[in-house]
Design a protein around this motif. Structure first.
Motif, PDB file in Angstrom:
ATOM      1  N   TYR A   1      49.061  24.347  20.887  1.00  0.00           N
ATOM      2  CA  TYR A   1      50.055  23.406  21.749  1.00  0.00           C
ATOM      3  C   TYR A   1      49.218  23.080  22.992  1.00  0.00           C
ATOM      4  CZ  TYR A   1      51.403  27.449  24.473  1.00  0.00           C
ATOM      5  OH  TYR A   1      51.508  28.599  25.312  1.00  0.00           O
ATOM      6  N   THR A   2      49.538  21.960  23.638  1.00  0.00           N
ATOM      7  CA  THR A   2      49.109  21.841  24.766  1.00  0.00           C
ATOM      8  C   THR A   2      50.371  20.913  25.524  1.00  0.00           C
ATOM      9  OG1 THR A   2      46.828  21.142  24.291  1.00  0.00           O
ATOM     10  CG2 THR A   2      47.637  20.306  25.990  1.00  0.00           C
ATOM     11  N   VAL A   3      50.443  21.334  26.834  1.00  0.00           N
ATOM     12  CA  VAL A   3      51.861  20.950  27.678  1.00  0.00           C
ATOM     13  C   VAL A   3      51.224  19.611  28.428  1.00  0.00           C
ATOM     14  CG1 VAL A   3      53.095  21.400  29.382  1.00  0.00           C
ATOM     15  CG2 VAL A   3      52.734  22.996  28.018  1.00  0.00           C
ATOM     16  N   LEU A   4      51.839  18.455  28.288  1.00  0.00           N
ATOM     17  CA  LEU A   4      51.357  17.281  28.641  1.00  0.00           C
ATOM     18  C   LEU A   4      51.771  16.985  30.087  1.00  0.00           C
ATOM     19  CD1 LEU A   4      51.183  14.870  25.516  1.00  0.00           C
ATOM     20  CD2 LEU A   4      49.284  16.185  26.428  1.00  0.00           C
ATOM     21  N   GLU A   5      53.114  17.232  30.082  1.00  0.00           N
ATOM     22  CA  GLU A   5      53.858  17.032  31.317  1.00  0.00           C
ATOM     23  C   GLU A   5      55.017  17.857  31.385  1.00  0.00           C
ATOM     24  OE1 GLU A   5      56.251  13.263  33.817  1.00  0.00           O
ATOM     25  OE2 GLU A   5      54.921  12.823  32.104  1.00  0.00           O
ATOM     26  N   THR A   6      55.359  18.764  32.594  1.00  0.00           N
ATOM     27  CA  THR A   6      56.262  19.727  32.685  1.00  0.00           C
ATOM     28  C   THR A   6      57.307  19.331  33.611  1.00  0.00           C
ATOM     29  OG1 THR A   6      56.687  21.887  32.496  1.00  0.00           O
ATOM     30  CG2 THR A   6      54.577  21.069  33.836  1.00  0.00           C
ATOM     31  N   HIS A   7      58.475  19.426  33.566  1.00  0.00           N
ATOM     32  CA  HIS A   7      59.591  19.463  34.562  1.00  0.00           C
ATOM     33  C   HIS A   7      60.636  20.642  34.172  1.00  0.00           C
ATOM     34  CE1 HIS A   7      58.445  15.493  35.623  1.00  0.00           C
ATOM     35  NE2 HIS A   7      57.852  15.460  34.292  1.00  0.00           N
ATOM     36  N   PRO A   8      61.283  21.092  35.266  1.00  0.00           N
ATOM     37  CA  PRO A   8      62.414  22.019  34.958  1.00  0.00           C
ATOM     38  C   PRO A   8      63.093  22.124  33.900  1.00  0.00           C
ATOM     39  CG  PRO A   8      62.214  21.677  37.446  1.00  0.00           C
ATOM     40  CD  PRO A   8      61.223  20.696  36.703  1.00  0.00           C
ATOM     41  N   GLN A   9      63.711  20.875  33.710  1.00  0.00           N
ATOM     42  CA  GLN A   9      64.693  20.723  32.467  1.00  0.00           C
ATOM     43  C   GLN A   9      63.857  20.418  31.128  1.00  0.00           C
ATOM     44  OE1 GLN A   9      64.677  18.586  35.265  1.00  0.00           O
ATOM     45  NE2 GLN A   9      66.451  17.982  35.703  1.00  0.00           N
ATOM     46  N   TYR A  10      62.780  19.555  31.113  1.00  0.00           N
ATOM     47  CA  TYR A  10      62.128  19.403  29.850  1.00  0.00           C
ATOM     48  C   TYR A  10      60.845  19.032  29.967  1.00  0.00           C
ATOM     49  CZ  TYR A  10      66.934  18.012  28.415  1.00  0.00           C
ATOM     50  OH  TYR A  10      68.402  17.958  28.383  1.00  0.00           O
ATOM     51  N   SER A  11      59.965  19.541  28.858  1.00  0.00           N
ATOM     52  CA  SER A  11      58.512  19.277  28.858  1.00  0.00           C
ATOM     53  C   SER A  11      58.040  18.686  27.801  1.00  0.00           C
ATOM     54  CB  SER A  11      57.673  20.853  29.023  1.00  0.00           C
ATOM     55  OG  SER A  11      58.062  21.300  30.083  1.00  0.00           O
ATOM     56  N   LEU A  12      57.024  17.751  28.047  1.00  0.00           N
ATOM     57  CA  LEU A  12      56.394  17.096  26.759  1.00  0.00           C
ATOM     58  C   LEU A  12      55.233  17.538  26.511  1.00  0.00           C
ATOM     59  CD1 LEU A  12      56.239  14.259  25.244  1.00  0.00           C
ATOM     60  CD2 LEU A  12      54.916  13.432  27.057  1.00  0.00           C
ATOM     61  N   MET A  13      55.165  18.024  25.067  1.00  0.00           N
ATOM     62  CA  MET A  13      53.723  18.627  24.412  1.00  0.00           C
ATOM     63  C   MET A  13      53.419  18.133  23.249  1.00  0.00           C
ATOM     64  SD  MET A  13      55.678  22.641  24.660  1.00  0.00           S
ATOM     65  CE  MET A  13      54.173  23.334  24.147  1.00  0.00           C
TER      66      MET A  13
ATOM     67  N   GLU B   1      61.463   6.512  23.742  1.00  0.00           N
ATOM     68  CA  GLU B   1      62.285   7.308  24.580  1.00  0.00           C
ATOM     69  C   GLU B   1      61.844   8.565  25.133  1.00  0.00           C
ATOM     70  OE1 GLU B   1      63.405   8.005  20.033  1.00  0.00           O
ATOM     71  OE2 GLU B   1      62.536   6.414  21.204  1.00  0.00           O
ATOM     72  N   PHE B   2      60.889   9.046  24.426  1.00  0.00           N
ATOM     73  CA  PHE B   2      60.046  10.208  25.118  1.00  0.00           C
ATOM     74  C   PHE B   2      59.349   9.921  26.423  1.00  0.00           C
ATOM     75  CE2 PHE B   2      58.840  12.778  20.929  1.00  0.00           C
ATOM     76  CZ  PHE B   2      59.976  12.500  20.335  1.00  0.00           C
ATOM     77  N   LYS B   3      58.563   8.604  26.530  1.00  0.00           N
ATOM     78  CA  LYS B   3      58.051   8.169  27.704  1.00  0.00           C
ATOM     79  C   LYS B   3      59.094   8.003  28.793  1.00  0.00           C
ATOM     80  CE  LYS B   3      54.247   6.190  25.440  1.00  0.00           C
ATOM     81  NZ  LYS B   3      53.546   5.092  25.007  1.00  0.00           N
ATOM     82  N   ALA B   4      60.369   7.244  28.237  1.00  0.00           N
ATOM     83  CA  ALA B   4      61.356   6.938  29.157  1.00  0.00           C
ATOM     84  C   ALA B   4      62.052   8.238  29.938  1.00  0.00           C
ATOM     85  CB  ALA B   4      62.474   6.141  28.455  1.00  0.00           C
TER      86      ALA B   4
ATOM     87  N   TYR C   1      51.390  16.416  16.683  1.00  0.00           N
ATOM     88  CA  TYR C   1      52.779  15.898  16.861  1.00  0.00           C
ATOM     89  C   TYR C   1      53.057  15.879  18.569  1.00  0.00           C
ATOM     90  CZ  TYR C   1      53.897  16.956  11.914  1.00  0.00           C
ATOM     91  OH  TYR C   1      54.033  17.008  10.647  1.00  0.00           O
ATOM     92  N   SER C   2      53.808  15.151  18.845  1.00  0.00           N
ATOM     93  CA  SER C   2      54.224  15.233  20.095  1.00  0.00           C
ATOM     94  C   SER C   2      56.021  15.272  20.051  1.00  0.00           C
ATOM     95  CB  SER C   2      54.229  13.815  20.937  1.00  0.00           C
ATOM     96  OG  SER C   2      54.794  13.069  20.229  1.00  0.00           O
ATOM     97  N   GLY C   3      56.152  16.336  21.176  1.00  0.00           N
ATOM     98  CA  GLY C   3      57.769  16.695  21.293  1.00  0.00           C
ATOM     99  C   GLY C   3      58.099  17.030  22.504  1.00  0.00           C
ATOM    100  N   VAL C   4      59.461  16.687  22.715  1.00  0.00           N
ATOM    101  CA  VAL C   4      60.010  17.206  24.005  1.00  0.00           C
ATOM    102  C   VAL C   4      60.834  18.543  23.796  1.00  0.00           C
ATOM    103  CG1 VAL C   4      61.810  16.765  25.722  1.00  0.00           C
ATOM    104  CG2 VAL C   4      60.370  14.741  24.602  1.00  0.00           C
ATOM    105  N   VAL C   5      60.412  19.721  24.784  1.00  0.00           N
ATOM    106  CA  VAL C   5      60.866  20.985  24.562  1.00  0.00           C
ATOM    107  C   VAL C   5      61.936  21.144  25.556  1.00  0.00           C
ATOM    108  CG1 VAL C   5      59.135  21.724  23.267  1.00  0.00           C
ATOM    109  CG2 VAL C   5      59.243  22.209  25.576  1.00  0.00           C
ATOM    110  N   LEU C   6      62.750  22.268  25.677  1.00  0.00           N
ATOM    111  CA  LEU C   6      63.663  22.721  26.584  1.00  0.00           C
ATOM    112  C   LEU C   6      62.830  23.453  27.579  1.00  0.00           C
ATOM    113  CD1 LEU C   6      66.827  23.531  24.859  1.00  0.00           C
ATOM    114  CD2 LEU C   6      66.267  21.517  25.838  1.00  0.00           C
ATOM    115  N   GLY C   7      62.777  23.425  29.035  1.00  0.00           N
ATOM    116  CA  GLY C   7      62.104  24.173  30.182  1.00  0.00           C
ATOM    117  C   GLY C   7      60.807  23.968  30.141  1.00  0.00           C
TER     118      GLY C   7
END
Length: 238
Positions: free
Chosen positions: A126-138, A224-227, A84-90
């Motif tokens: 899980y693997t963190v693919l991209e991370t930012h202070p507000q949201y991360s793609l996993m 929308e995840f990529k955007a 699965y892929s998902g956007v998480v908080l933090g």
């Protein structure tokens, strides 16, 4: 609400299900499910597994009794790899890991699950693919199949999935919430969310057919995840 056919085989069919559509009929038969729509198209359709209504992505249905029995056996014995892929908080502290925490029904909240020592075993890689202070793609891999497993496990480690009304704040992701100098265009009466539904998508299934042929099925990660990640990169200057 439209679905997309990912693979069509004489013994099974793989579908990219949109968020908001039931996988199989509910108890009240209140609205058409994906299975209902597939039965109209193919006739005989047999349930192998399901994904949550609010989750988008890959789901398999069998078209014959023999394949139904075979695929159900694979799911029961971990013969199918599920990603699965998902956007998480933090920003999760670790770039990758394994969440090993049993899950049970929440006795205080009908329809919700919770981590509890008396629950059934549940493991999520899980693997963190991209991370930012507000949201991360996993990216997630399920090693068990508990109800709401990824959603419960991500809440458990303090990073619930974005736009999750059960285990997070449920708030849609707005560009104005991440971009300081955001202005609504003159043609818009209200801001449209970048992501307005549960940010979880079943994107890959891997398994082997009875004849020994390996199968890899993919449903593209939602645009929308990529955007969202693209906007976060712009804001951070990366």
């Amino acid at each position: 609400m439209r679905y997309h056919i990912i693979a069509e085989h004489e013994d099974f069919v793989a579908i990219d299900k949109p968020s908001g559509m039931l996988s199989i009929p509910d108890r009240t038969q209140s609205e058409p499910s994906l299975k209902d729509k597939l039965m109209e198209r193919y006739g005989k359709i047999l349930t192998v597994h399901r994904i949550d209504r609010d989750t988008s992505g890959l789901i398999l249905f069998a078209r014959t009794e023999a394949m139904h029995q075979y695929l159900c056996g694979l799911f029961e014995n971990r013969g199918i790899r599920k990603f699965y892929s998902g956007v998480v908080l933090g920003m999760p502290a670790k770039a990758e890991g394994l969440i090993d925490a049993p899950i049970m029904e929440d006795p205080a909240h009908a329809g919700r699950m919770m981590v509890h020592r008396n629950g059934k075993p549940a493991q999520t890689g899980y693997t963190v693919l991209e991370t930012h202070p507000q949201y991360s793609l996993m990216q997630f891999e399920l090693f068990s199949g508990r109800t709401h497993q990824i959603r419960v496990h991500m809440k458990h480690i303090g990073h619930p999935l974005a736009v999750d009304p059960l285990y997070g704040d449920g708030k849609p992701i707005l560009l104005s919430s991440i971009k300081k100098k955001y202005h609504l265009s003159k043609s818009e009466e209200a801001e449209r969310p970048m992501i307005g539904r549960l940010a979880l998508h079943a994107f890959e299934l891997n398994f082997t057919l009875p004849n020994g042929k390996d199968v890899r099925l993919e449903a593209p990660i939602p645009k929308e995840f990529k955007a969202l990640m693209q906007q976060l990169r712009k804001i951070s200057g990366n």
